[in-house]
Scaffold this motif. Structure first.
Motif, PDB file in Angstrom:
ATOM      1  N   LYS A   1     -30.258  52.509 -37.058  1.00 55.19           N
ATOM      2  CA  LYS A   1     -29.766  51.062 -36.651  1.00 55.19           C
ATOM      3  C   LYS A   1     -30.267  50.762 -35.490  1.00 55.19           C
ATOM      4  N   SER A   2     -30.176  49.278 -35.164  1.00 52.60           N
ATOM      5  CA  SER A   2     -30.669  48.645 -33.721  1.00 52.60           C
ATOM      6  C   SER A   2     -29.246  48.128 -33.273  1.00 52.60           C
ATOM      7  N   TYR A   3     -28.816  48.724 -32.198  1.00 51.04           N
ATOM      8  CA  TYR A   3     -27.790  48.282 -31.486  1.00 51.04           C
ATOM      9  C   TYR A   3     -28.362  47.077 -30.237  1.00 51.04           C
ATOM     10  N   ILE A   4     -27.683  46.106 -29.886  1.00 47.12           N
ATOM     11  CA  ILE A   4     -28.000  45.071 -29.014  1.00 47.12           C
ATOM     12  C   ILE A   4     -27.426  45.534 -27.949  1.00 47.12           C
ATOM     13  N   LEU A   5     -27.905  45.424 -26.786  1.00 44.32           N
ATOM     14  CA  LEU A   5     -27.411  45.362 -25.289  1.00 44.32           C
ATOM     15  C   LEU A   5     -27.927  44.227 -24.684  1.00 44.32           C
ATOM     16  N   LYS A   6     -26.913  43.460 -24.102  1.00 44.20           N
ATOM     17  CA  LYS A   6     -27.081  42.150 -23.368  1.00 44.20           C
ATOM     18  C   LYS A   6     -26.304  42.478 -21.762  1.00 44.20           C
ATOM     19  N   LYS A   7     -25.892  43.600 -21.712  1.00 41.53           N
ATOM     20  CA  LYS A   7     -25.305  43.801 -20.428  1.00 41.53           C
ATOM     21  C   LYS A   7     -25.569  45.132 -20.016  1.00 41.53           C
ATOM     22  N   GLY A   8     -25.782  45.632 -18.803  1.00 41.08           N
ATOM     23  CA  GLY A   8     -25.887  47.084 -18.393  1.00 41.08           C
ATOM     24  C   GLY A   8     -24.708  47.950 -18.767  1.00 41.08           C
ATOM     25  N   LEU A   9     -25.166  49.376 -18.978  1.00 38.48           N
ATOM     26  CA  LEU A   9     -24.351  50.166 -19.304  1.00 38.48           C
ATOM     27  C   LEU A   9     -24.159  51.146 -18.127  1.00 38.48           C
ATOM     28  N   VAL A  10     -22.880  51.811 -17.722  1.00 35.94           N
ATOM     29  CA  VAL A  10     -22.679  52.775 -16.689  1.00 35.94           C
ATOM     30  C   VAL A  10     -22.272  54.073 -17.398  1.00 35.94           C
ATOM     31  N   LEU A  11     -23.401  54.988 -17.632  1.00 35.47           N
ATOM     32  CA  LEU A  11     -23.145  56.304 -18.191  1.00 35.47           C
ATOM     33  C   LEU A  11     -22.451  57.334 -17.282  1.00 35.47           C
ATOM     34  N   LYS A  12     -20.986  57.275 -17.427  1.00 30.70           N
ATOM     35  CA  LYS A  12     -20.086  58.033 -16.562  1.00 30.70           C
ATOM     36  C   LYS A  12     -20.288  59.716 -16.497  1.00 30.70           C
ATOM     37  N   GLU A  13     -19.591  59.920 -15.396  1.00 27.83           N
ATOM     38  CA  GLU A  13     -19.856  61.368 -15.162  1.00 27.83           C
ATOM     39  C   GLU A  13     -19.556  62.166 -16.311  1.00 27.83           C
ATOM     40  N   GLY A  14     -20.403  63.254 -16.616  1.00 27.63           N
ATOM     41  CA  GLY A  14     -19.769  64.290 -17.811  1.00 27.63           C
ATOM     42  C   GLY A  14     -20.048  63.464 -19.278  1.00 27.63           C
ATOM     43  N   VAL A  15     -20.534  62.478 -19.455  1.00 29.57           N
ATOM     44  CA  VAL A  15     -20.854  62.023 -20.659  1.00 29.57           C
ATOM     45  C   VAL A  15     -22.236  62.055 -21.077  1.00 29.57           C
ATOM     46  N   GLU A  16     -22.448  62.331 -22.403  1.00 33.03           N
ATOM     47  CA  GLU A  16     -23.640  62.576 -22.937  1.00 33.03           C
ATOM     48  C   GLU A  16     -23.744  61.471 -24.113  1.00 33.03           C
ATOM     49  N   LEU A  17     -24.793  60.786 -23.833  1.00 34.53           N
ATOM     50  CA  LEU A  17     -25.165  59.588 -24.750  1.00 34.53           C
ATOM     51  C   LEU A  17     -26.119  60.295 -25.646  1.00 34.53           C
ATOM     52  N   GLU A  18     -25.876  60.150 -27.112  1.00 31.80           N
ATOM     53  CA  GLU A  18     -26.945  60.937 -28.074  1.00 31.80           C
ATOM     54  C   GLU A  18     -27.110  59.766 -29.012  1.00 31.80           C
ATOM     55  N   PHE A  19     -28.269  59.483 -29.049  1.00 34.41           N
ATOM     56  CA  PHE A  19     -28.714  58.534 -30.164  1.00 34.41           C
ATOM     57  C   PHE A  19     -29.385  59.381 -31.455  1.00 34.41           C
ATOM     58  N   GLY A  20     -29.379  58.849 -32.554  1.00 35.05           N
ATOM     59  CA  GLY A  20     -30.208  59.301 -33.537  1.00 35.05           C
ATOM     60  C   GLY A  20     -31.498  59.242 -33.345  1.00 35.05           C
ATOM     61  N   GLN A  21     -32.305  60.063 -34.077  1.00 32.79           N
ATOM     62  CA  GLN A  21     -33.788  60.197 -33.802  1.00 32.79           C
ATOM     63  C   GLN A  21     -34.433  58.844 -33.776  1.00 32.79           C
ATOM     64  N   ASN A  22     -33.912  58.124 -34.741  1.00 33.99           N
ATOM     65  CA  ASN A  22     -34.716  56.728 -34.758  1.00 33.99           C
ATOM     66  C   ASN A  22     -33.830  55.600 -34.450  1.00 33.99           C
ATOM     67  N   THR A  23     -32.666  56.014 -33.988  1.00 37.52           N
ATOM     68  CA  THR A  23     -31.644  54.579 -33.347  1.00 37.52           C
ATOM     69  C   THR A  23     -32.243  54.013 -32.422  1.00 37.52           C
TER      70      THR A  23
END
Length: 331
Positions: free
Chosen positions: A81-103
């Protein structure tokens, strides 16, 4: 008496319905393991789609916040999939952000895309700049977080692309600029960066308090690929304290020069190590030096296929191994 019993009965029904609703809601946003443990949070359950033109920024941030607050610790963006980001993200302490291989995460606008906090991590996927106005950082780490050896922060198997054609912005930016700020012993593994002004930037600024230090030391960049950047790797600091970038290890580099490239590696600080291959250095206009050890550099080392006429050394006791030197030493 009958009225009181009826009231109790109705209250009990409301309570049961409420509990069922909460259970259903929890089950929707969290994927469970076979033993009933919370495994990860799915951003789609917070309203992200990945199949339309809608801004997914808020949904992804809410998923991150929920994962942080509940201590689940993992957020997933799944599928091709292709998600759209129009505002910055704060990846908070202790969180793992995992994408699919082709996401893909398509970044539209000019803002810092992901601010990575201590003990957070990113894995897999493609972060793509599609807006020519972008002139910020895709992945950013700030020394105010005080990253250290016992932390679990890591970035791995991520592709950072600027496909807008602008050659602006920075793919990966590490910054320490205040007293007592530092980024140390973080692993960056299997990262591909292409199309930016600066691929990787390490920046340690001198604190206003002359008795305090800021530093970016001992980080590992393993199997890093840089392609079609104006400046591929830029390390900006003093030679030593109070603001230094030292002992950073770039191993398994693959750097592809393009007609837009002006500098491949610019180094300040001490004891930084670079090992890898630099392709098509002859493309650079005028055969100008594309590797520079600044006057604020000391004891840095480069092991590559690049010839000495592409290297400018203004520093002290820097070492670089060139093909002609290797040939002479082998005789």
């Amino acid at each position: 008496m009958i009225r009181r019993s009826t009231t109790i009965y109705i209250s009990a029904i409301i309570l049961i319905v409420g509990l069922l609703f909460l259970f259903k809601n929890e089950h929707q946003v969290v994927t469970m393991t076979g033993n009933g443990q919370n495994e990860y949070v799915n951003v789609d359950e917070f309203g992200a789609n990945g199949d339309d033109l809608k801004d997914d920024s808020r949904s992804i941030q809410e998923a991150i916040n929920y994962s942080h607050e509940t201590k689940i610790g993992k957020v997933k963006l799944l599928g091709n999939k292709s998600y759209i980001l129009k505002k910055g993200l704060v990846l908070k302490e202790g969180v793992e952000l995992e994408f699919g291989q082709n996401t893909r995460l398509r970044i539209e606008g000019n803002f810092q895309a992901i601010d990575v906090k201590k003990n957070a991590s990113i894995s897999n996927g493609v972060l793509e700049i599609v807006d020519a106005n972008f002139d910020s950082d895709v992945i950013y780490l700030d020394g105010i977080q005080k990253f250290w050896s016992w932390d679990r922060t890591q970035i791995k198997n991520v592709t950072l692309l600027n496909t807008s054609g602008s050659h602006r912005g920075t793919g990966l930016h590490l910054y320490a600029g205040g007293p007592g700020q530092f980024i140390c012993f973080v692993n960056f593994t299997d990262i591909r960066i292409a199309g930016f002004h600066t691929g990787v930037k390490l920046e340690a600024e001198k604190p206003k308090d002359s008795n305090k230090y800021s530093f970016i030391n001992g980080n590992r960049f393993i199997n890093l690929t840089l392609d079609n950047c104006i400046s591929c790797i830029d390390i900006n600091s003093s030679m030593s304290v109070p603001n230094e970038s030292s002992g950073n290890d770039f191993n398994g580099l693959q750097i592809q020069v393009s007609k837009f490239t002006k500098e491949v590696i610019t180094v300040s600080g001490s004891d930084n190590k670079f090992e890898g291959l630099i392709w098509d250095a002859h493309i650079v206009k005028g055969n100008n030096p594309i590797i520079e050890f600044s006057k604020e550099s000391m004891r840095n080392s480069l092991y590559s296929n690049i010839e000495s006429n592409y290297i400018k050394d203004k520093g002290v006791h820097n070492y670089y191994s060139t093909p002609e030197e290797d040939a002479m030493n082998s005789k």
